[in-house]
Design an enzyme around this catalytic site. Sequence first.
Site, short mmCIF file in Angstrom:
data_model
loop_
_atom_site.label_atom_id
_atom_site.label_comp_id
_atom_site.label_asym_id
_atom_site.label_seq_id
_atom_site.Cartn_x
_atom_site.Cartn_y
_atom_site.Cartn_z
N HIS A 91 14.23 -84.17 67.88
CA HIS A 91 15.38 -83.75 68.82
C HIS A 91 14.93 -84.15 70.16
CE1 HIS A 91 12.21 -81.36 71.03
NE2 HIS A 91 11.68 -80.99 69.97
N ASP A 92 16.27 -84.59 70.79
CA ASP A 92 16.19 -85.42 71.99
C ASP A 92 15.66 -86.80 72.13
OD1 ASP A 92 17.21 -83.12 73.70
OD2 ASP A 92 15.45 -82.20 72.76
N GLY A 138 9.58 -84.96 69.22
CA GLY A 138 10.86 -84.90 70.10
C GLY A 138 10.69 -85.88 71.53
#
Length: 268
Positions: A121-122, A139
């Site tokens: 994520h991100d 992440g």
Amino acid sequence: MSRIDPTARVENAAGLADDVVIGPYCILGPDVKLAAGVRLHAHVNIQGDTTIGARTEIYPFASLGTAPQSVHYKGEATRLEIGSDCLLREHATANIGTAGGRGVTRIGDHVMMMTGSHVGHDCIVGDNVIFANNAVLGGHVSVGDFTFLGGQCAVHQFTRIGAQCMISGLTGVREDVIPFANVLGQAGKLVGLNVVGMKRRGFTKTQLHEARAVYRELFFGAGTFDERLERLREKVESSPFVAQVMAFIDADRKRALCHPSRGVSGEA
């Protein structure tokens, strides 16, 4: 008109270009958007607010746009964006972003993700990046254009990797990596420059000599690292290579920078 296998389950609200191909047993959520020429081979799962760019091809058992693997995620509206002309092989995975991060996970154009590779994520992945089998990003990682991530390498969360780097197989990356670097080892350390990649992208002998000189000065020159950094800063205007390395370092000084191992020579 889109070609959708009768065994696929596609939500009515999903946005599909006219010529996409969706193979057997694929599952698409209502917020998925597929651009022109996208092809899903079979058993592909795409969920969340996920956009797939034109002509991207996705192989069986890839799973994209699912919830972040984060205990802090509480169902906020975040996104996954994958660029054009990408190739995602079997079991490749990528998650949407988090509200506490960038709110989006972004993968650029012409990216190849081989079997079992993962984008957390991100993350922000540039263009023309290659993930070998089982290469994984934690992440909030950023990866520059034309970087190669070797098989079963692992990049720690929040780490930055510059453009045109080579991360060798089985390498653990815990510190930021300057552009053009070659990283190797369980606790990854610099082992020179990504000369193979630089040659493939047309660097001349003069440019390679300059890059090696900058690398030696930055990591093996006289004085402290900060003193060497300031000496190189004076060359920013005259050297595009120095300018790119300095811009990367100056962009974020919060995390440690990846260095060569002690006792290693200055050969790049």
